[in-house]
Design an enzyme around this catalytic site. Structure first.
Site, PDB file in Angstrom:
ATOM      1  N   ASN A 137     -10.630   0.016   1.453  1.00 36.81           N
ATOM      2  CA  ASN A 137      -9.180   0.069   1.295  1.00 36.81           C
ATOM      3  C   ASN A 137      -8.837  -0.223  -0.160  1.00 36.81           C
ATOM      4  OD1 ASN A 137      -6.405  -0.339   1.277  1.00 36.81           O
ATOM      5  ND2 ASN A 137      -6.368  -1.461   3.212  1.00 36.81           N
ATOM      6  N   HIS A 193      -2.722   6.869   4.053  1.00 37.50           N
ATOM      7  CA  HIS A 193      -3.184   5.664   3.371  1.00 37.50           C
ATOM      8  C   HIS A 193      -4.556   5.283   3.902  1.00 37.50           C
ATOM      9  CE1 HIS A 193      -3.799   1.654   2.052  1.00 37.50           C
ATOM     10  NE2 HIS A 193      -3.437   1.082   3.188  1.00 37.50           N
ATOM     11  N   CYS A 206       0.805  -1.222   0.000  1.00 40.73           N
ATOM     12  CA  CYS A 206       0.000   0.000   0.000  1.00 40.73           C
ATOM     13  C   CYS A 206       0.838   1.274   0.000  1.00 40.73           C
ATOM     14  CB  CYS A 206      -0.960  -0.013   1.182  1.00 40.73           C
ATOM     15  SG  CYS A 206      -2.205  -1.323   1.094  1.00 40.73           S
TER      16      CYS A 206
END
Length: 341
Positions: free
Chosen positions: A300, A270, A137
């Site tokens: 996500n 994030h 990520c």
């Protein structure tokens, strides 16, 4: 987690002063000229998981902040979303003279023909470097750091960066630990060595790092395509480390520029978990009004999340505002970038 982690020692991750100076070289000027995003049209609500495995919408929201997420259609994948987001960027700016493409994903559709190759094929530009990377990520910041290297070596001046994730291709919806977290999407950025217009955002500083030395780093969250897909057996460890590394990395990029938290207008972390994002803001001592979050709507979306949010909010930023983008990914990886509108 209190503000005690924000000591000078923590800011440098325990490195001596001369080591930090070496780890954070002077950044060659870089500018974000334009950014775009793409989201699949199918919306998956929390009720889907209530019907599937009994998780209530209230429980999911309380634990993650997620209310819904996007799912790629059967004919879509990481590479098709790349084409969609590149076309969206083409509608905003000329890509015919790019001389570098850097693509990033941990959910590839094709492990040989990468999303970066797909973009080059679509644009029809010959004989330029085409690079694909994955640091989970954190990959957006790593991809931009690759661009920094090419710029510094005078090997490129106009770079296309693409982040695209097809999480639902690897996800198991019935997994009650992490099955409800994931969404699909993509973002693209045109990054240039020279300023193209007054509306360009300047990249003031960036850094990346690996934290795989920690005890559970290589087992906490994994994606093994031939062995069960994505699973998160140690989500608490991910939470703890994300809440430590994202504030620390944020402070490092500010310190690098001689700025303080008082100079920060927005923080874009994030998009892993709204509780993590709020914890980061609390650790930094910044109000939630300065938090940029889209996880409520998209889940996500991996390394694409920050790019999507930057694209969505691009026109709302005012000249001179400072935005800190900070990331943490499986493996573990981390990074931060300071940009000025």
């Amino acid at each position: 987690m209190g503000n005690t982690i924000l000591s000078r020692k923590d800011l440098t991750f325990g490195l001596e002063t001369h080591q930090v100076a070496f780890a954070l070289p002077i950044l060659a000027r870089m500018y974000i000229h334009a950014v775009s995003h793409y989201l699949p049209t199918q919306v998956i609500s929390n009720e889907h998981f209530t019907e599937l495995n009994g998780l209530s919408s209230e429980w999911i929201i309380e634990r993650t902040g997620i209310e819904e997420r996007r799912k790629a259609a059967p004919e879509e994948n990481t590479n098709t979303m790349t084409l969609d987001v590149v076309r969206a960027l083409q509608a905003k700016t000329d890509l015919s003279t790019i001389d570098l493409i850097v693509g990033a994903t941990y959910t590839p559709y094709d492990t040989i023909v990468s999303l970066a190759h797909e973009a080059q094929h679509e644009l029809g530009i010959a004989d330029i470097p085409v690079v694909s990377i994955s640091t989970a990520c954190s990959s957006l910041i790593n991809a931009i750091e690759v661009v920094e290297g090419y710029f510094a070596l005078n090997k490129a001046t106009r770079a296309l960066v693409i982040v695209s994730e097809h999480n639902t291709a690897y996800n198991n919806d019935r997994d009650t630990v992490s099955g409800h977290l994931w969404g699909d999407g993509a973002a693209a950025l045109l990054i240039t060595k020279e300023r193209q217009s007054d509306s360009d955002f300047e990249i003031k500083a960036l850094l990346t790092g690996g934290a795989a030395h920690t005890a559970k780093a290589t087992t906490a969250v994994v994606l093994k395509p031939i062995d069960g897909g994505v699973v998160m057996p140690s989500g608490r460890d991910v939470f703890i480390n994300a809440c430590q590394y994202m504030p620390k990395a944020s402070l490092q990029v500010l310190d690098r520029c001689g700025l303080t938290l008082a100079d920060v207008d927005y923080v874009l972390p994030h998009q892993a978990n709204l509780r993590i994002s709020r914890n980061v803001m609390n650790t930094l001592g910044l109000p939630e009004e300065k938090l940029i979050s889209n996880i409520q709507r998209y889940g996500n979306t991996g390394c694409a999340g920050c790019g999507i949010a930057l694209s969505e909010n691009w026109d709302t930023f005012k000249k001179g505002e400072h935005i800190v983008i900070t990331v943490f990914g499986g493996g573990y990886s981390y990074g931060a970038m300071l940009i000025e509108a």
